[in-house]
Design a protein around this motif. Structure first.
Motif, short mmCIF file in Angstrom:
data_model
loop_
_atom_site.label_atom_id
_atom_site.label_comp_id
_atom_site.label_asym_id
_atom_site.label_seq_id
_atom_site.Cartn_x
_atom_site.Cartn_y
_atom_site.Cartn_z
N SER A 215 1.23 -1.05 0.31
CA SER A 215 -0.27 -0.01 -0.22
C SER A 215 0.51 1.41 -0.51
O SER A 215 0.20 2.45 -0.57
N THR A 216 2.51 1.00 0.95
CA THR A 216 2.85 2.62 0.85
C THR A 216 3.32 2.65 -0.76
O THR A 216 3.48 4.31 -0.94
N ASN A 220 0.57 7.75 -2.39
CA ASN A 220 0.13 8.68 -1.43
C ASN A 220 0.77 9.09 0.12
O ASN A 220 1.22 8.30 0.98
N LEU A 222 -0.03 11.24 2.23
CA LEU A 222 -0.59 11.43 2.98
C LEU A 222 -0.92 10.67 4.02
O LEU A 222 -0.94 9.99 5.07
N SER A 223 -1.09 8.66 3.07
CA SER A 223 -1.19 7.33 3.73
C SER A 223 0.31 7.45 4.31
O SER A 223 0.08 6.48 5.42
N ALA A 224 1.43 7.74 3.75
CA ALA A 224 2.39 7.29 4.31
C ALA A 224 2.47 8.11 5.46
O ALA A 224 3.21 7.43 6.30
N HIS A 226 0.56 9.39 7.66
CA HIS A 226 -0.31 8.83 8.80
C HIS A 226 0.43 7.23 9.26
O HIS A 226 0.22 7.32 10.37
N SER A 227 1.04 6.89 8.29
CA SER A 227 1.48 5.10 8.91
C SER A 227 2.43 5.61 9.48
O SER A 227 3.13 4.42 11.10
N ARG A 230 1.89 7.02 13.76
CA ARG A 230 0.73 5.72 13.97
C ARG A 230 1.66 4.36 14.62
O ARG A 230 1.03 4.61 15.78
#
Length: 274
Positions: A215-216, A220, A222-224, A226-227, A230
């Protein structure tokens, strides 16, 4: 831009970029390994800190040359009065255009370099061949969007600040700044820009190092981010900030100072030539 200006920007940018990338490569390796998802020690620690340097040796000159050529060309197109309040906007737009063009060369070089940095036992050419075999040309451009999204905010901070500091210093001294003074302004501007854009750099590193199909790896930003947030919190988002600031501050000193000095010398030689 006239022919002498075209040549001066092209050569000066290339010389400046190659000088910085090769001199400060060890700091960049340490920064990449600090940001690696596998951790600093597993990524190689302090071993093989020149892993991946052939990739930079090949891509550095044309990358920096294209950036400064585009930067100076767009500045000429967006000509404004020297006292105009629109000058910072002109510098922002010129720097952004320069990054978009330069990243076409920078990203493939960066992808190969970073994978070599976290796998010091692998050869650069072997990594390049593996990427082409498993992911095709698209694999070399993984992280293009995240790199542009990192570089544009960086340039929006660095170049207007650099130009403004030079203008302020020129005004205070009553003459155009010398190359070493331009370099000092570049060091300050680069270090500040590096600090505020570190989370984007972390996201770019994670995307480039991610396993194909994950997925990374989709890219994306923002997704990276956010991961990372977290799993590691604020410390993860600012991983490698100190070697990044050190490298880019020194890089700004060498890069922008060398660019100004080389460009001035080339233009002076051009004026003296019959």
């Amino acid at each position: 831009m006239d022919a002498p200006g075209f040549t001066a920007s092209l050569v000066a940018g290339g010389v400046a970029g190659a000088s910085v990338d090769l001199i400060l490569f060890p700091l960049d390796t340490i920064k990449t390994r600090l940001q690696s998802p596998q951790g600093f020690n597993k990524a190689g620690g302090f071993r093989g800190i020149y892993a991946g340097v052939p990739s930079i040796a090949v891509g550095s000159f044309p990358n920096a040359a294209m950036f400064f050529l585009t930067y100076e060309y767009v500045k000429c197109l967006l000509h404004t009065d020297s006292a105009s309040h629109f000058r910072p906007i002109k510098h922002m737009l010129a720097a952004s255009a320069g990054e978009v063009v330069a990243c076409l060369i920078r990203v493939p070089s960066e992808v190969v370099k970073q994978r070599a940095q976290v796998s010091p036992s692998s050869k650069t050419l072997q990594i390049f061949s593996t990427i082409l075999k498993e992911e095709g040309v698209q694999g070399l451009y993984r992280g293009y969007k995240s790199t542009v999204l990192r570089e544009i905010p960086f340039s929006l901070v660095q170049f207007p600040l650099w130009e403004s500091l030079k203008a302020l210093w020129s005004w205070r001294r009553g003459h155009v700044v010398d190359s070493w003074q331009s370099a000092v302004c570049g060091a300050f501007a680069g270090g500040f820009a590096a600090a505020v854009t570190t989370p984007l750099d972390v996201a770019k590193t994670r995307i480039m190092l991610a396993k194909a199909g994950s997925s990374t790896a989709v890219g994306n930003v923002l997704s990276a981010m956010h991961s990372v947030w977290r799993s590691q919190g604020l410390a993860g988002l600012f991983a490698g900030i100190f070697p990044r600031m050190a490298a880019i501050s020194m890089g700004g000193f060498i890069f922008l100072g060398a660019y100004d000095q080389t460009r001035s010398l080339l233009l002076e030689v051009g004026r003296k030539s019959p």
